[in-house]
Enzyme design. Structure first.
Site, PDB file in Angstrom:
ATOM      1  N   CYS A  55       0.699  -0.882   0.197  1.00 59.77           N
ATOM      2  CA  CYS A  55      -0.204   0.131  -0.500  1.00 59.77           C
ATOM      3  C   CYS A  55       0.847   2.033  -0.034  1.00 59.77           C
ATOM      4  CB  CYS A  55      -1.017   0.226   1.065  1.00 59.77           C
ATOM      5  SG  CYS A  55      -2.426   1.621   1.462  1.00 59.77           S
ATOM      6  N   CYS A  56       2.175   0.957   1.024  1.00 58.55           N
ATOM      7  CA  CYS A  56       3.283   2.648   0.764  1.00 58.55           C
ATOM      8  C   CYS A  56       3.307   2.554  -0.551  1.00 58.55           C
ATOM      9  CB  CYS A  56       3.656   2.346   2.061  1.00 58.55           C
ATOM     10  SG  CYS A  56       2.784   2.206   3.920  1.00 58.55           S
ATOM     11  N   CYS A 109      -0.819   8.007   7.373  1.00 57.64           N
ATOM     12  CA  CYS A 109      -2.682   7.961   7.092  1.00 57.64           C
ATOM     13  C   CYS A 109      -3.270   7.577   8.019  1.00 57.64           C
ATOM     14  CB  CYS A 109      -2.206   7.236   5.738  1.00 57.64           C
ATOM     15  SG  CYS A 109      -1.347   7.555   4.114  1.00 57.64           S
ATOM     16  N   CYS A 133      -3.654   3.890   9.489  1.00 51.43           N
ATOM     17  CA  CYS A 133      -2.425   3.476   9.739  1.00 51.43           C
ATOM     18  C   CYS A 133      -1.675   3.809  11.197  1.00 51.43           C
ATOM     19  CB  CYS A 133      -1.823   2.603   8.557  1.00 51.43           C
ATOM     20  SG  CYS A 133      -2.241   1.877   7.233  1.00 51.43           S
ATOM     21  N   CYS A 159       8.230   3.635   5.549  1.00 52.03           N
ATOM     22  CA  CYS A 159       6.863   3.901   4.869  1.00 52.03           C
ATOM     23  C   CYS A 159       7.226   2.913   3.459  1.00 52.03           C
ATOM     24  CB  CYS A 159       5.759   5.304   4.184  1.00 52.03           C
ATOM     25  SG  CYS A 159       6.777   6.552   3.720  1.00 52.03           S
TER      26      CYS A 159
END
Length: 235
Positions: free
Chosen positions: A111-112, A192, A195, A218
């Site tokens: 995702c990062c 984010c 998270c 990240c």
């Protein structure tokens, strides 16, 4: 490639380090990358005091707190930043890898990569140097952050690396800079929304990032090419 610059300026910190790099050595070829997070106002204020037209790159992952977006607008106006570049992940990549927007739950590293690492690398193309706000007192992988290092063919600049928490707080007070609104709610480090949780301490301000996981970063502070290859392999 940048050994001479590092050797000449490595002993400097803060504005003393940033000014010659922005105004002379890398004039027109350097950008500042900011999260507009808990301590971002200090570095942004220093940069604006040197050159308000310095490109400021910020990653809008699509998962930010609304408070961060509002704070970004507030600081941009207050400091008179004239070249803010809000970078978002590519729509086709999100459709292919995270159409439901839930990738962070099952694979936060990927995702990062698609929401931060790859968009940043694309945006940094053409720049010879970039500035980040890492500090050693954050601990973890940042405990030995250098002020200057060559990474993937660019000079990476961390002018606040040797600053203490007390110095950061003193700077914010001296220039009456606004704090991120989530600080008063207990968020000492802000990423984010899915998270990040409200926790942390003076010794470990990033404790609320990816809480409960071994993940500490990240990925944008690793080699961008390595991260890109990793994301391509994962896809």
């Amino acid at each position: 490639m940048y050994e001479a610059v590092i050797a000449e300026l490595n002993h400097l910190d803060g504005p003393d380090l940033l000014a010659p790099l922005v105004s002379d050595v890398f004039c027109g070829n350097i950008a500042l990358v900011s999260s507009f997070g808990a301590e971002s106002a200090v570095l942004l204020h220093i940069a604006a005091s040197i050159d308000r037209s310095l490109p400021v790159i910020t990653l809008d992952t699509g998962k930010l707190f609304s408070e961060t977006i509002a704070y970004r607008a507030q600081l941009t106006a207050l400091l008179g930043l004239t070249d803010l570049r809000v970078v978002r992940p590519q729509t086709d990549v999100l459709r292919a890898l995270d159409v439901a927007g839930s990738l962070h739950r099952r694979d936060p590293d990927r995702c990062c990569q698609i929401r931060k690492v790859l968009p940043l690398e694309n945006t940094l193309t053409g720049f010879k140097a970039w500035i980040s706000g890492r500090k050693r007192y954050h601990g973890g992988l940042r405990a030995d952050v250098p002020t200057l290092e060559e990474t993937d063919g660019r000079l990476k600049v961390d002018p606040l690396a040797r600053f203490t928490r007390q110095q950061i707080e003193a700077y914010l007070d001296r220039y009456n800079l606004p704090r991120h609104p989530l600080l008063e709610k207990g968020y000492l480090s802000i990423g984010c929304a899915p998270c990040t949780v409200a926790c942390g301490s003076a010794d470990n301000p990033r404790a609320g990032r990816w809480s409960g996981l071994s993940k500490m970063e990240c990925g944008i502070h690793r080699s961008p090419i390595a991260a890109r290859n990793s994301a391509a392999s994962a896809a």
